[in-house]
Design a protein around this motif. Sequence first.
Motif, short mmCIF file in Angstrom:
data_model
loop_
_atom_site.label_atom_id
_atom_site.label_comp_id
_atom_site.label_asym_id
_atom_site.label_seq_id
_atom_site.Cartn_x
_atom_site.Cartn_y
_atom_site.Cartn_z
N ASP A 2 0.81 -1.21 0.00
CA ASP A 2 0.00 0.00 0.00
C ASP A 2 0.85 1.27 0.00
OD1 ASP A 2 -2.35 -1.44 -0.03
OD2 ASP A 2 -2.53 -1.47 2.15
N GLY A 3 2.01 1.23 0.63
CA GLY A 3 2.92 2.38 0.67
C GLY A 3 4.30 1.97 0.23
N PRO A 4 5.14 2.95 -0.17
CA PRO A 4 6.45 2.61 -0.73
C PRO A 4 7.44 2.11 0.31
CG PRO A 4 6.19 4.98 -0.60
CD PRO A 4 4.88 4.39 -0.22
N VAL A 5 8.06 0.97 0.01
CA VAL A 5 9.17 0.41 0.77
C VAL A 5 10.31 0.16 -0.20
CG1 VAL A 5 10.01 -1.54 2.15
CG2 VAL A 5 7.70 -0.64 2.52
N MET A 6 11.46 0.78 0.06
CA MET A 6 12.59 0.72 -0.86
C MET A 6 13.68 -0.20 -0.34
SD MET A 6 14.94 3.87 -2.35
CE MET A 6 13.74 4.31 -3.63
N LEU A 7 14.31 -0.91 -1.27
CA LEU A 7 15.48 -1.72 -0.97
C LEU A 7 16.57 -1.35 -1.97
CD1 LEU A 7 16.43 -4.01 0.94
CD2 LEU A 7 15.70 -5.64 -0.80
N ALA A 8 17.81 -1.25 -1.50
CA ALA A 8 18.92 -0.80 -2.36
C ALA A 8 20.15 -1.67 -2.13
CB ALA A 8 19.25 0.67 -2.09
N TRP A 9 21.07 -1.58 -3.05
CA TRP A 9 22.38 -2.23 -2.96
C TRP A 9 23.28 -1.39 -2.09
CZ3 TRP A 9 26.59 -1.46 -7.09
CH2 TRP A 9 27.63 -2.39 -6.95
N LEU A 10 23.91 -2.00 -1.09
CA LEU A 10 24.73 -1.27 -0.15
C LEU A 10 26.19 -1.34 -0.64
CD1 LEU A 10 24.17 -1.58 3.71
CD2 LEU A 10 26.19 -0.55 2.69
N ASP A 11 26.47 -0.53 -1.67
CA ASP A 11 27.80 -0.57 -2.27
C ASP A 11 27.98 0.65 -3.16
OD1 ASP A 11 30.38 -1.63 -2.89
OD2 ASP A 11 29.56 -3.66 -2.88
N ASN A 12 29.15 0.75 -3.77
CA ASN A 12 29.51 1.88 -4.62
C ASN A 12 30.31 1.34 -5.80
OD1 ASN A 12 31.01 4.24 -5.69
ND2 ASN A 12 30.24 5.30 -3.88
N TRP A 13 29.93 1.74 -7.01
CA TRP A 13 30.61 1.21 -8.19
C TRP A 13 32.09 1.59 -8.24
CZ3 TRP A 13 29.39 -2.83 -10.61
CH2 TRP A 13 28.07 -3.17 -10.88
N SER A 14 32.51 2.57 -7.45
CA SER A 14 33.92 2.95 -7.47
C SER A 14 34.84 1.84 -6.97
CB SER A 14 34.15 4.20 -6.60
OG SER A 14 33.58 5.34 -7.21
N TYR A 15 34.30 0.99 -6.08
CA TYR A 15 35.15 -0.06 -5.51
C TYR A 15 34.43 -1.38 -5.29
CZ TYR A 15 32.93 2.27 -1.51
OH TYR A 15 32.04 2.87 -0.67
N ALA A 16 33.21 -1.53 -5.79
CA ALA A 16 32.42 -2.73 -5.52
C ALA A 16 33.13 -4.01 -5.92
CB ALA A 16 31.07 -2.63 -6.24
N ARG A 17 33.87 -3.97 -7.00
CA ARG A 17 34.54 -5.17 -7.50
C ARG A 17 35.73 -5.58 -6.65
NH1 ARG A 17 32.74 -2.27 -11.99
NH2 ARG A 17 31.75 -3.49 -13.66
N GLU A 18 36.12 -4.71 -5.70
CA GLU A 18 37.32 -4.98 -4.90
C GLU A 18 37.04 -5.27 -3.44
OE1 GLU A 18 40.46 -1.89 -6.08
OE2 GLU A 18 38.60 -1.05 -6.90
N VAL A 19 35.79 -5.21 -3.03
CA VAL A 19 35.47 -5.40 -1.62
C VAL A 19 35.88 -6.81 -1.18
CG1 VAL A 19 33.62 -5.48 0.08
CG2 VAL A 19 33.59 -3.73 -1.70
N PRO A 20 36.66 -6.93 -0.11
CA PRO A 20 37.24 -8.23 0.27
C PRO A 20 36.34 -9.06 1.18
CG PRO A 20 38.20 -6.52 1.62
CD PRO A 20 37.26 -5.82 0.67
N THR A 21 35.24 -9.58 0.62
CA THR A 21 34.42 -10.54 1.34
C THR A 21 34.45 -11.86 0.56
OG1 THR A 21 32.45 -9.70 0.20
CG2 THR A 21 32.90 -8.85 2.41
N HIS A 22 34.19 -12.94 1.25
CA HIS A 22 34.26 -14.27 0.63
C HIS A 22 33.38 -15.24 1.42
CE1 HIS A 22 36.07 -17.61 -1.57
NE2 HIS A 22 36.11 -18.25 -0.41
N PRO A 23 32.60 -16.11 0.75
CA PRO A 23 32.55 -16.37 -0.70
C PRO A 23 31.54 -15.51 -1.45
CG PRO A 23 31.25 -17.99 0.47
CD PRO A 23 31.84 -17.09 1.51
N TRP A 24 30.97 -14.49 -0.78
CA TRP A 24 30.02 -13.61 -1.44
C TRP A 24 30.66 -12.25 -1.65
CZ3 TRP A 24 30.71 -13.65 3.68
CH2 TRP A 24 30.66 -12.44 4.36
N ARG A 25 30.07 -11.47 -2.55
CA ARG A 25 30.46 -10.06 -2.69
C ARG A 25 29.22 -9.25 -3.00
NH1 ARG A 25 35.11 -9.84 -6.18
NH2 ARG A 25 36.43 -9.89 -4.33
N GLY A 26 28.81 -8.40 -2.04
CA GLY A 26 27.64 -7.56 -2.20
C GLY A 26 26.57 -7.88 -1.17
N SER A 27 25.91 -6.83 -0.64
CA SER A 27 24.78 -7.02 0.27
C SER A 27 23.77 -5.91 0.01
CB SER A 27 25.23 -7.01 1.73
OG SER A 27 25.71 -5.74 2.11
N MET A 28 22.57 -6.11 0.54
CA MET A 28 21.52 -5.11 0.43
C MET A 28 21.52 -4.21 1.66
SD MET A 28 20.09 -5.42 -2.47
CE MET A 28 20.18 -6.63 -3.79
#
Length: 459
Positions: A259-285
């Motif tokens: 009924d009302g807006p609920v937003m979800l976003a990627w918690l990252d930045n394209w400037s360094y997203a490919r380099e973030v040192p997590t394993h075995p995943w990369r990226g979170s909401m």
Amino acid sequence: MTTPLTDATSRPQAHFAPAENWMNDPNGLIHHDGLYHLYFQHNPESADWGNMSWGHATSPDLLTWQEHAVALRFDDDEQVFSGSIVFDASNSSGLGTDGRPPLIALYTSATDQGQAQALAHSADGGYTWTKHGIVLDRGTPDFRDPKVFRHDGKWILVAVEALDRQVHLFRSDDLREWKPLSVFGPFGAPEGMWECPDLFPVGDRWVLALSVNPGHPGGGSGMQYIVGDFDGMTFTASRWDWLDHGHDYYAGVTFSGLDGPVMLAWLDNWSYAREVPTHPWRGSMALPRRLSLRGDVLLQSPAVELDRPAVFSCEATPIPVAGFGLPEETRGTARRIETTIRPAGAAIELHVRAGAERGEAIVVRYDEGVLTVDRSGTSNTSFSDSYGLVSRAPVELRDGVLDLDIWVDTTSVEVFADGGAVTISEQIVTADERIGVRIGADRLGATIDSLVITDLDRG
């Protein structure tokens, strides 16, 4: 060499992250049959960007998530870029079977020839999908990210010509044949390509959310929102601002079916997203957020409901100049910190994910009308030269009171201030032993009106 954060130490507790491999934009957000469905840009074969497909997870409460099989997979003909899902309750598409209306996905089909919008349908509530090919093609290379919604009995689709910084609006009766309505933009932020548009009503106004890359004041990618009006054909703007003032908030879109807006976003930045040192995943909401307006100012509040007692609370507590550490029960890698403070002219510092040594902390500071979040005290800031350290935004006191709602997780800090009029979202890469909370002021007179800390650890 950077030592990666691993499942054993740093799996997010209050934020969705895939079990493994790469994730970026949320896609196809919908609340259907009692579940929140999150689809997301995903590489099913690697922790690096590529082979774009739609991963899939569901949740009953936006806090606990169950990951499912890949929903829409790349193939030799296309990569499956961002898009949206709607419930075709009247079966306007004609793709429902056995009297059951389908879910319809509109997504960007990305090929060497360009980008166009394709359609798929699901007859089982969103778990398996059948592709039906291109339904909207402008013959251009950067036309993408369709968001679809129902308005006055018609389907409306918004998508971007990314490099032109324009939103194109279309209308359809059946989700398969689309007629152009109007074009909006450029507007707002002076640079950066546009991605992931979303147009939705908030009360009697409309908000257009756009992701901008690059051009955010903190560096790299970010989001802007534009408040205005939509008459079924044309969006007219009145005001814009940055949606989040931190380094890490991108590609946010709202759920269909609410009924009302609920937003979800990627918690990252394209400037360094490919380099973030997590394993075995990369990226979170990021945290899901309920959206409302105070005049023409967008307010954001966490959409997660916590049904658990506080681990610590206090009221009417003076803040000494030397500061103080909070008790043992407040220590942890995942905490919600809700506080109202009367600065009385003092600069206030709240240290979270704090270690034993001075300077080992994420510092949330309020001084002379400006809120800053400084992540330079994290254990690893060297994995990318583009990893900005300090975010800032002006924040008003209300009757002399600063209100903060801070969500600290294993790999992130999100700050909501002034009733959600200001948010700052930061990804962090820090050691597991940094779990303390401290608070201080630079002069006498500051007082904690209230402070409540809740454990977010799922155990």
